[in-house]
Design an enzyme around this catalytic site. Structure first.
Site, PDB file in Angstrom:
ATOM      1  CG  ASP A  20     -19.667 -28.965  23.574  1.00  0.00           C
ATOM      2  OD1 ASP A  20     -18.656 -29.174  24.190  1.00  0.00           O
ATOM      3  OD2 ASP A  20     -20.226 -30.030  22.767  1.00  0.00           O
ATOM      4  N   GLY A  21     -18.251 -26.568  23.412  1.00  0.00           N
ATOM      5  CA  GLY A  21     -17.470 -25.725  22.473  1.00  0.00           C
ATOM      6  C   GLY A  21     -16.489 -24.915  22.953  1.00  0.00           C
ATOM      7  N   GLY A  23     -13.465 -25.580  24.262  1.00  0.00           N
ATOM      8  CA  GLY A  23     -12.154 -26.021  23.676  1.00  0.00           C
ATOM      9  C   GLY A  23     -11.961 -25.741  22.345  1.00  0.00           C
ATOM     10  CD1 TRP A  25     -15.240 -19.059  20.788  1.00  0.00           C
ATOM     11  CD2 TRP A  25     -13.572 -18.896  22.382  1.00  0.00           C
ATOM     12  NE1 TRP A  25     -14.944 -17.661  20.981  1.00  0.00           N
ATOM     13  CE2 TRP A  25     -13.916 -17.545  21.939  1.00  0.00           C
ATOM     14  CE3 TRP A  25     -12.493 -19.088  23.204  1.00  0.00           C
ATOM     15  CZ2 TRP A  25     -13.253 -16.511  22.512  1.00  0.00           C
ATOM     16  CZ3 TRP A  25     -11.882 -18.021  23.748  1.00  0.00           C
ATOM     17  CH2 TRP A  25     -12.132 -16.626  23.436  1.00  0.00           C
ATOM     18  CG  HIS A  37     -13.109 -24.573  29.989  1.00  0.00           C
ATOM     19  ND1 HIS A  37     -14.104 -25.172  29.462  1.00  0.00           N
ATOM     20  CD2 HIS A  37     -11.901 -25.657  29.913  1.00  0.00           C
ATOM     21  CE1 HIS A  37     -13.613 -26.316  28.991  1.00  0.00           C
ATOM     22  NE2 HIS A  37     -12.483 -26.647  29.441  1.00  0.00           N
ATOM     23  CD1 TRP A  69     -15.406 -36.821  37.755  1.00  0.00           C
ATOM     24  CD2 TRP A  69     -13.723 -35.365  38.397  1.00  0.00           C
ATOM     25  NE1 TRP A  69     -15.797 -36.083  38.737  1.00  0.00           N
ATOM     26  CE2 TRP A  69     -14.828 -35.197  39.206  1.00  0.00           C
ATOM     27  CE3 TRP A  69     -12.483 -34.846  38.826  1.00  0.00           C
ATOM     28  CZ2 TRP A  69     -14.920 -34.519  40.189  1.00  0.00           C
ATOM     29  CZ3 TRP A  69     -12.602 -33.954  40.051  1.00  0.00           C
ATOM     30  CH2 TRP A  69     -13.737 -33.650  40.324  1.00  0.00           C
ATOM     31  CG  LEU A 131     -33.109 -17.028  37.205  1.00  0.00           C
ATOM     32  CD1 LEU A 131     -33.807 -17.426  35.799  1.00  0.00           C
ATOM     33  CD2 LEU A 131     -31.566 -16.664  36.551  1.00  0.00           C
TER      34      LEU A 131
HETATM   35  C1  FPP Z   1     -17.782 -27.953  27.465  1.00  0.00           C
HETATM   36  O1  FPP Z   1     -16.728 -27.609  26.338  1.00  0.00           O
HETATM   37  C2  FPP Z   1     -17.674 -27.310  28.445  1.00  0.00           C
HETATM   38  C3  FPP Z   1     -17.289 -27.658  29.448  1.00  0.00           C
HETATM   39  C4  FPP Z   1     -16.887 -29.125  29.822  1.00  0.00           C
HETATM   40  C5  FPP Z   1     -17.038 -26.975  31.087  1.00  0.00           C
HETATM   41  C6  FPP Z   1     -18.243 -25.864  30.928  1.00  0.00           C
HETATM   42  C7  FPP Z   1     -17.651 -24.836  31.795  1.00  0.00           C
HETATM   43  C8  FPP Z   1     -17.951 -23.441  31.706  1.00  0.00           C
HETATM   44  C9  FPP Z   1     -18.979 -23.053  30.494  1.00  0.00           C
HETATM   45  C10 FPP Z   1     -17.202 -22.469  32.543  1.00  0.00           C
HETATM   46  C11 FPP Z   1     -17.543 -22.347  33.857  1.00  0.00           C
HETATM   47  C12 FPP Z   1     -18.711 -22.778  34.681  1.00  0.00           C
HETATM   48  C13 FPP Z   1     -19.261 -22.411  35.643  1.00  0.00           C
HETATM   49  C14 FPP Z   1     -20.571 -22.931  36.255  1.00  0.00           C
HETATM   50  C15 FPP Z   1     -18.571 -21.115  36.304  1.00  0.00           C
HETATM   51  P1  FPP Z   1     -15.853 -28.476  25.757  1.00  0.00           P
HETATM   52  O2  FPP Z   1     -14.713 -28.167  26.559  1.00  0.00           O
HETATM   53  O3  FPP Z   1     -16.159 -29.945  25.558  1.00  0.00           O
HETATM   54  O4  FPP Z   1     -15.581 -27.827  24.333  1.00  0.00           O
HETATM   55  P2  FPP Z   1     -15.128 -28.498  23.240  1.00  0.00           P
HETATM   56  O5  FPP Z   1     -16.224 -29.608  22.835  1.00  0.00           O
HETATM   57  O6  FPP Z   1     -14.962 -27.639  22.022  1.00  0.00           O
HETATM   58  O7  FPP Z   1     -13.778 -29.471  23.207  1.00  0.00           O
END
Ligand code: FPP
Length: 243
Positions: A20-21, A23, A25, A37, A69, A131
């Site tokens: 998480d995080g 967005g 960042w 992302h 979604w 792994l």
């Molecule tokens: C949550 O952060 C993250 C996600 C919903 C997407 C996770 C995806 C990746 C790490 C990249 C691609 C993954 C793969 C498997 C190739 P957030 O967007 O909710 O962040 P925020 O809480 O700061 O808004």
């Protein structure tokens, strides 16, 4: 920085991460959320290597929930695209490092081109055993339990099992990863204190670690901090000390 040495019996066999995080960042840097992302995706290779180097056998990463979604269409489309990019770009590396990749979640609801890539990579990496990497995409813990219940009730309807045959062990066989150990440790980056519908069944006795570090900034030292804390915990599984 000094490397932390942890005895193998004190390491999690299965580590699960809520990444998480991304967005926040990006926002902190004045960048669009999707940039977070993209950098978050690059972090996956590092984390996989750190786990391999430490002897962690199973790594499960929460990449996209059923509920994600509901994000803006452009963000969802970008994520679907980078999942494909990741699978294409990482294939050689996964083979070289002996990684078996599986996608868990309702894969049948994903775009066709992504589904095709998932099918191909799962097939090609299925004999690897250094792994086990699970990517949770279009995943929901409640949905996983519902899917298992649907399979079991179909068997009951056909008379193949009786209601009294259904117990914890039988139920487990119908989850998405029946042959893997449950996660021992869950790390959540980004500081939020919640589980967000992740592996609800499997985490009954998992240890939790929340890091305030945003996922794109997560380092090897952050992982070691979590592992060190995990190694110091006493896991009792509902029993009492000394049992
Ligand atoms: C949550 O952060 C993250 C996600 C919903 C997407 C996770 C995806 C990746 C790490 C990249 C691609 C993954 C793969 C498997 C190739 P957030 O967007 O909710 O962040 P925020 O809480 O700061 O808004």
């Amino acid at each position: 920085m000094q490397k932390v040495k942890i005895l193998s019996e004190k390491l999690p066999q299965h580590l699960a991460i809520i990444m998480d995080g991304n967005g926040r960042w990006a926002k902190n840097k004045g960048l669009p959320r999707i940039e977070g992302h993209r950098v978050g995706m690059e972090k996956i290779r590092d984390v996989m290597n750190w786990c391999r180097q430490r002897g962690i056998k199973v790594l499960t990463l929460y990449a996209f929930s059923k509920q994600n979604w509901n994000r803006p269409r452009e963000e969802v489309e970008f994520l679907m695209r980078i999942f494909e990019v990741y699978l294409e770009k990482e294939f050689d590396n996964l083979m070289e490092k002996g990684v078996m990749l599986r996608v868990i979640g309702r894969v049948e609801e994903l775009p066709l081109s992504l589904r095709k890539k998932i099918k191909k990579i799962m097939q090609k990496t299925k004999a690897n055993e250094e792994l086990f990497l699970n990517l949770a995409i279009n995943y929901g813990g409640q949905e996983e339990i519902v899917d298992a219940a649907r399979c079991i009730s179909a068997l009951a309807r056909e008379g193949k099992i009786l209601p009294e045959d259904i117990d914890v062990e039988l139920f487990r066989k119908y989850l998405y990863t029946p042959n893997l150990p449950y996660p021992d440790l869950i790390i959540r980056s980004g500081g939020e204190l919640r589980i967000s519908n992740f592996l609800l069944w499997q985490i009954a006795y998992a240890e939790l670690w929340v890091s305030s570090v945003l996922w794109p900034d997560f380092t090897e030292q952050d992982l070691d901090e979590a592992l060190k804390d995990f190694a110091s915990r006493e896991r009792r599984y509902g029993a009492i000390k000394g049992d």
